[in-house]
Motif scaffolding. Structure first.
Motif, PDB file in Angstrom:
ATOM      1  N   ILE A 100       0.840  -1.202   0.000  1.00 56.42           N
ATOM      2  CA  ILE A 100       0.000   0.000   0.000  1.00 56.42           C
ATOM      3  C   ILE A 100       0.875   1.252   0.000  1.00 56.42           C
ATOM      4  CG2 ILE A 100      -1.629   1.337   1.393  1.00 56.42           C
ATOM      5  CD1 ILE A 100      -2.894  -1.357   2.231  1.00 56.42           C
ATOM      6  N   ARG A 101       1.932   1.248   0.795  1.00 55.65           N
ATOM      7  CA  ARG A 101       2.825   2.404   0.857  1.00 55.65           C
ATOM      8  C   ARG A 101       3.478   2.674  -0.490  1.00 55.65           C
ATOM      9  NH1 ARG A 101       7.250   1.533   5.049  1.00 55.65           N
ATOM     10  NH2 ARG A 101       8.111   0.197   3.424  1.00 55.65           N
ATOM     11  N   VAL A 102       3.975   1.644  -1.155  1.00 51.02           N
ATOM     12  CA  VAL A 102       4.691   1.873  -2.412  1.00 51.02           C
ATOM     13  C   VAL A 102       3.727   2.132  -3.566  1.00 51.02           C
ATOM     14  CG1 VAL A 102       6.718   0.600  -1.623  1.00 51.02           C
ATOM     15  CG2 VAL A 102       4.961  -0.611  -2.936  1.00 51.02           C
ATOM     16  N   MET A 103       2.512   1.610  -3.481  1.00 48.01           N
ATOM     17  CA  MET A 103       1.498   1.973  -4.476  1.00 48.01           C
ATOM     18  C   MET A 103       1.161   3.458  -4.356  1.00 48.01           C
ATOM     19  SD  MET A 103      -0.837  -1.451  -3.935  1.00 48.01           S
ATOM     20  CE  MET A 103      -2.266  -0.982  -4.905  1.00 48.01           C
ATOM     21  N   ALA A 104       0.996   3.937  -3.120  1.00 47.28           N
ATOM     22  CA  ALA A 104       0.727   5.357  -2.903  1.00 47.28           C
ATOM     23  C   ALA A 104       1.888   6.206  -3.418  1.00 47.28           C
ATOM     24  CB  ALA A 104       0.485   5.616  -1.419  1.00 47.28           C
ATOM     25  N   TRP A 117      -5.142  -0.755 -10.631  1.00 47.18           N
ATOM     26  CA  TRP A 117      -5.054  -1.963  -9.807  1.00 47.18           C
ATOM     27  C   TRP A 117      -6.436  -2.440  -9.373  1.00 47.18           C
ATOM     28  CZ3 TRP A 117      -1.369   1.911  -7.642  1.00 47.18           C
ATOM     29  CH2 TRP A 117      -0.100   1.754  -8.188  1.00 47.18           C
ATOM     30  N   GLY A 118      -7.471  -1.776  -9.881  1.00 49.99           N
ATOM     31  CA  GLY A 118      -8.830  -2.200  -9.580  1.00 49.99           C
ATOM     32  C   GLY A 118      -9.431  -1.580  -8.336  1.00 49.99           C
ATOM     33  N   PHE A 119      -8.838  -0.494  -7.835  1.00 51.47           N
ATOM     34  CA  PHE A 119      -9.361   0.156  -6.633  1.00 51.47           C
ATOM     35  C   PHE A 119      -9.991   1.500  -6.990  1.00 51.47           C
ATOM     36  CE2 PHE A 119      -5.753  -2.483  -5.190  1.00 51.47           C
ATOM     37  CZ  PHE A 119      -6.450  -3.345  -4.357  1.00 51.47           C
ATOM     38  N   ASP A 120     -11.117   1.809  -6.363  1.00 52.38           N
ATOM     39  CA  ASP A 120     -11.824   3.049  -6.688  1.00 52.38           C
ATOM     40  C   ASP A 120     -11.587   4.146  -5.655  1.00 52.38           C
ATOM     41  OD1 ASP A 120     -13.248   2.114  -4.544  1.00 52.38           O
ATOM     42  OD2 ASP A 120     -15.153   1.871  -5.602  1.00 52.38           O
ATOM     43  N   HIS A 121     -10.584   3.965  -4.789  1.00 55.20           N
ATOM     44  CA  HIS A 121     -10.266   4.966  -3.778  1.00 55.20           C
ATOM     45  C   HIS A 121      -8.821   4.775  -3.336  1.00 55.20           C
ATOM     46  CE1 HIS A 121     -11.334   1.350  -1.485  1.00 55.20           C
ATOM     47  NE2 HIS A 121     -10.504   1.804  -0.557  1.00 55.20           N
ATOM     48  N   THR A 124      -5.352   2.752   2.334  1.00 56.14           N
ATOM     49  CA  THR A 124      -4.579   3.002   3.544  1.00 56.14           C
ATOM     50  C   THR A 124      -4.514   1.720   4.360  1.00 56.14           C
ATOM     51  OG1 THR A 124      -4.532   4.171   5.667  1.00 56.14           O
ATOM     52  CG2 THR A 124      -6.680   3.901   4.641  1.00 56.14           C
ATOM     53  N   ALA A 125      -3.345   1.458   4.929  1.00 51.77           N
ATOM     54  CA  ALA A 125      -3.168   0.240   5.733  1.00 51.77           C
ATOM     55  C   ALA A 125      -3.965   0.297   7.026  1.00 51.77           C
ATOM     56  CB  ALA A 125      -1.687   0.024   6.038  1.00 51.77           C
ATOM     57  N   ASP A 126      -4.445   1.492   7.395  1.00 46.83           N
ATOM     58  CA  ASP A 126      -5.244   1.621   8.617  1.00 46.83           C
ATOM     59  C   ASP A 126      -6.681   1.144   8.422  1.00 46.83           C
ATOM     60  OD1 ASP A 126      -3.105   2.732  10.000  1.00 46.83           O
ATOM     61  OD2 ASP A 126      -3.614   4.767   9.367  1.00 46.83           O
ATOM     62  N   ARG A 127      -7.086   0.959   7.164  1.00 41.54           N
ATOM     63  CA  ARG A 127      -8.446   0.507   6.875  1.00 41.54           C
ATOM     64  C   ARG A 127      -8.415  -1.013   6.659  1.00 41.54           C
ATOM     65  NH1 ARG A 127      -9.478   3.459   2.473  1.00 41.54           N
ATOM     66  NH2 ARG A 127     -10.212   5.231   3.698  1.00 41.54           N
ATOM     67  N   PRO A 128      -9.017  -1.805   7.564  1.00 41.62           N
ATOM     68  CA  PRO A 128      -8.941  -3.269   7.459  1.00 41.62           C
ATOM     69  C   PRO A 128      -9.337  -3.810   6.089  1.00 41.62           C
ATOM     70  CG  PRO A 128      -9.864  -2.668   9.572  1.00 41.62           C
ATOM     71  CD  PRO A 128      -9.758  -1.393   8.780  1.00 41.62           C
ATOM     72  N   ALA A 129     -10.390  -3.269   5.484  1.00 38.75           N
ATOM     73  CA  ALA A 129     -10.836  -3.783   4.192  1.00 38.75           C
ATOM     74  C   ALA A 129      -9.758  -3.600   3.124  1.00 38.75           C
ATOM     75  CB  ALA A 129     -12.126  -3.084   3.764  1.00 38.75           C
ATOM     76  N   ASP A 130      -9.007  -2.496   3.195  1.00 38.84           N
ATOM     77  CA  ASP A 130      -7.933  -2.251   2.226  1.00 38.84           C
ATOM     78  C   ASP A 130      -6.772  -3.215   2.456  1.00 38.84           C
ATOM     79  OD1 ASP A 130      -9.453  -0.182   1.255  1.00 38.84           O
ATOM     80  OD2 ASP A 130      -8.205   1.417   2.079  1.00 38.84           O
ATOM     81  N   LEU A 131      -6.392  -3.373   3.717  1.00 36.65           N
ATOM     82  CA  LEU A 131      -5.295  -4.282   4.044  1.00 36.65           C
ATOM     83  C   LEU A 131      -5.636  -5.700   3.594  1.00 36.65           C
ATOM     84  CD1 LEU A 131      -2.511  -4.021   5.533  1.00 36.65           C
ATOM     85  CD2 LEU A 131      -3.660  -4.973   7.533  1.00 36.65           C
TER      86      LEU A 131
END
Length: 213
Positions: A100-104, A117-121, A124-131
């Motif tokens: 997530i860090r290197v994608m950002a 990468w198929g994400f619409d937002h 952040t690693a702080d959001r469980p669904a994203d992790l």
């Protein structure tokens, strides 16, 4: 390594099989194949059965998380072994929070957009669904796993040298880039030296060592 899952010979066969994917990754991100091959060899030959257990614990946590979401329950505790939410996974052994860090970083640099990468937002690693989404992709999608490795090398190059130009790095800079892939330090570690030795070997296989080493 007593618990090693892959012998050096098997690691080489895996990397050979991944050659088309490695080439596509180089074309997409500008990270030369010998860098990617060196990281893959370094990581694959150090994967052991404890890594498999760690992956299993993370998969179990996210399965419990998904079930709880469907049942309207709060997320399970992230404490202890059963609460393990992230692990270095896949052939390139990338953590979800690192990906997530290197994608950002790539997005901030104007090299990519979240949608590709198929994400619409923004993630952040702080959001469980994203992790969870990123870890599962890293664990099951070899192309995504290798992309994350390439982005991590881009991130490491910028952080360690102040520039992204893989044709101009000195041997010490290359070792620092490889070191940063594995550890948050500016001092060259044994990992960085070992990966650099593999890089030189793959560089020689690629073009007879004609590129700057």
């Amino acid at each position: 390594m007593i618990l090693a899952r892959y012998s050096p010979k098997r690691a080489e066969k895996i990397i050979e099989r991944l050659h088309p994917l490695i080439q596509r990754t180089e074309d997409a991100w500008g990270v030369p194949a010998p860098y990617l091959q060196a990281i893959l060899y370094q990581e694959i030959t150090h994967i052991d059965y404890l890594d498999a257990l760690a992956d299993g614990a993370v998969a179990c946590y996210w399965a419990r998380y998904a079930l709880g979401q469907r049942l309207g329950r709060k997320a399970p505790s992230a404490k202890g072994w059963l609460g393990k939410r992230d692990s270095s996974t896949g052939y390139a052994q990338v953590f979800a929070f690192v990906a997530i860090r290197v994608m950002a970083f790539a997005v901030d640099q104007g090299r990519a957009g979240w949608a590709q990468w198929g994400f619409d937002h923004p993630l952040t690693a702080d959001r469980p669904a994203d992790l969870r989404a990123v870890w599962r992709r890293l664990h099951t999608d070899r192309a995504f796993n290798l992309t994350a490795a390439a982005l991590h090398l881009l991130f490491a190059a910028q952080e360690q040298t102040g520039r992204i130009d893989f044709s101009s790095y000195s041997p010490e800079e290359i070792q620092r880039i490889f070191t940063r892939y594995n550890a948050d330090t500016r001092a060259v570690t044994p990992y960085g030296r070992e990966a650099y030795a593999h890089y030189l070997r793959y560089l020689g296989q690629t073009d007879g060592g004609k590129r700057a080493a």
